[in-house]
Write a protein that holds these residues in place. Structure first.
Motif, PDB file in Angstrom:
ATOM      1  N   THR A  37       0.862  -1.186   0.000  1.00 27.53           N
ATOM      2  CA  THR A  37       0.000   0.000   0.000  1.00 27.53           C
ATOM      3  C   THR A  37       0.893   1.230   0.000  1.00 27.53           C
ATOM      4  O   THR A  37       2.075   1.159   0.377  1.00 27.53           O
ATOM      5  CB  THR A  37      -0.900   0.035   1.247  1.00 27.53           C
ATOM      6  N   GLU A  39       0.891   3.771   1.959  1.00 18.45           N
ATOM      7  CA  GLU A  39       1.355   4.091   3.314  1.00 18.45           C
ATOM      8  C   GLU A  39       2.468   3.145   3.764  1.00 18.45           C
ATOM      9  O   GLU A  39       3.471   3.582   4.328  1.00 18.45           O
ATOM     10  CB  GLU A  39       0.188   4.035   4.298  1.00 18.45           C
ATOM     11  N   ASN A  40       2.314   1.847   3.504  1.00 14.97           N
ATOM     12  CA  ASN A  40       3.354   0.887   3.882  1.00 14.97           C
ATOM     13  C   ASN A  40       4.650   1.159   3.133  1.00 14.97           C
ATOM     14  O   ASN A  40       5.738   1.098   3.714  1.00 14.97           O
ATOM     15  CB  ASN A  40       2.895  -0.544   3.618  1.00 14.97           C
ATOM     16  N   ALA A  42       5.725   4.025   1.901  1.00 18.19           N
ATOM     17  CA  ALA A  42       6.332   5.237   2.451  1.00 18.19           C
ATOM     18  C   ALA A  42       6.990   4.967   3.799  1.00 18.19           C
ATOM     19  O   ALA A  42       8.111   5.424   4.052  1.00 18.19           O
ATOM     20  CB  ALA A  42       5.276   6.337   2.590  1.00 18.19           C
ATOM     21  N   ASN A  43       6.315   4.234   4.660  1.00 12.56           N
ATOM     22  CA  ASN A  43       6.876   3.934   5.981  1.00 12.56           C
ATOM     23  C   ASN A  43       8.109   3.057   5.879  1.00 12.56           C
ATOM     24  O   ASN A  43       9.087   3.250   6.608  1.00 12.56           O
ATOM     25  CB  ASN A  43       5.825   3.304   6.890  1.00 12.56           C
ATOM     26  N   GLU A  85       0.112   8.808  -4.492  1.00  5.97           N
ATOM     27  CA  GLU A  85      -0.425   8.337  -3.213  1.00  5.97           C
ATOM     28  C   GLU A  85       0.681   8.178  -2.167  1.00  5.97           C
ATOM     29  O   GLU A  85       0.444   8.363  -0.976  1.00  5.97           O
ATOM     30  CB  GLU A  85      -1.135   7.000  -3.399  1.00  5.97           C
ATOM     31  N   ILE A  86       1.883   7.811  -2.595  1.00  6.14           N
ATOM     32  CA  ILE A  86       3.007   7.594  -1.679  1.00  6.14           C
ATOM     33  C   ILE A  86       3.507   8.910  -1.101  1.00  6.14           C
ATOM     34  O   ILE A  86       3.783   9.012   0.103  1.00  6.14           O
ATOM     35  CB  ILE A  86       4.159   6.843  -2.389  1.00  6.14           C
ATOM     36  N   HIS A  89       2.449  10.494   2.233  1.00  2.41           N
ATOM     37  CA  HIS A  89       2.882   9.733   3.410  1.00  2.41           C
ATOM     38  C   HIS A  89       4.394   9.863   3.616  1.00  2.41           C
ATOM     39  O   HIS A  89       4.866   9.891   4.748  1.00  2.41           O
ATOM     40  CB  HIS A  89       2.537   8.241   3.258  1.00  2.41           C
ATOM     41  N   LEU A  90       5.146   9.932   2.518  1.00  2.54           N
ATOM     42  CA  LEU A  90       6.601   9.947   2.589  1.00  2.54           C
ATOM     43  C   LEU A  90       7.167  11.334   2.913  1.00  2.54           C
ATOM     44  O   LEU A  90       8.127  11.449   3.681  1.00  2.54           O
ATOM     45  CB  LEU A  90       7.188   9.439   1.267  1.00  2.54           C
ATOM     46  N   PRO A 100       8.341   7.255  10.809  1.00  3.20           N
ATOM     47  CA  PRO A 100       7.739   6.131  10.080  1.00  3.20           C
ATOM     48  C   PRO A 100       6.970   5.228  11.036  1.00  3.20           C
ATOM     49  O   PRO A 100       7.427   4.948  12.141  1.00  3.20           O
ATOM     50  CB  PRO A 100       8.934   5.393   9.485  1.00  3.20           C
ATOM     51  N   LYS A 101       5.798   4.812  10.618  1.00  2.35           N
ATOM     52  CA  LYS A 101       4.958   3.955  11.451  1.00  2.35           C
ATOM     53  C   LYS A 101       5.376   2.497  11.312  1.00  2.35           C
ATOM     54  O   LYS A 101       5.859   2.070  10.271  1.00  2.35           O
ATOM     55  CB  LYS A 101       3.493   4.091  11.029  1.00  2.35           C
TER      56      LYS A 101
END
Length: 130
Positions: A37, A39-40, A42-43, A85-86, A89-90, A100-101
């Motif tokens: 995803t 978010e994943n 980017a984290n 989309e990235i 979050h990044l 980062p989560k």
């Protein structure tokens, strides 16, 4: 990771590989697997920004999802919609405004062990049917 956690990772069907090339490893890399995803991604890039020379992420068919280099810079992302989309979050992670989560990540070895055990169970069931 537990077997249940490994099954949970596969649930959405967007599992992919992240190959992390670290400094001084002479071309060797470590493979991780997680749902790809925005978010994943980017984290993961944010967590490895300063410990890896390069990160290459692919889907299960080895099609390029994205590539990043030292510092967490997103260098190559063929799907421009995914790239858009990235970035939200990044960017906060890169700017130091967010950490980062954590999210579930498996090593390639863990996933392959799970798949091997599933294959063994199927083969044993088939032998019992003979």
């Amino acid at each position: 990771m537990t077997t249940e956690e490994l099954y949970e990772l596969q649930k959405d069907g967007n599992l992919g590989y992240a190959c992390v090339y670290k400094k001084g490893d002479n071309g060797m890399h470590t493979d991780y697997m997680f749902p790809m995803t925005a978010e994943n991604i980017a984290n993961f890039i944010g967590k490895n920004a300063y410990t890896s020379d390069k990160i290459i992420m692919t889907d299960m068919c080895d099609r390029l999802i994205c590539e990043s280099v030292f510092g967490g810079l997103l260098m190559n992302c063929p799907d421009q919609n995914l790239c858009r989309e990235i970035i939200p979050h990044l960017a906060p992670i890169q700017m130091g405004d967010a950490e980062p989560k954590d999210f579930p990540i498996a090593t390639r070895e863990e996933m392959e062990a799970l798949w091997h055990s599933e294959e063994e169970a199927v083969m044993q069931a088939e032998f019992r049917m003979l």
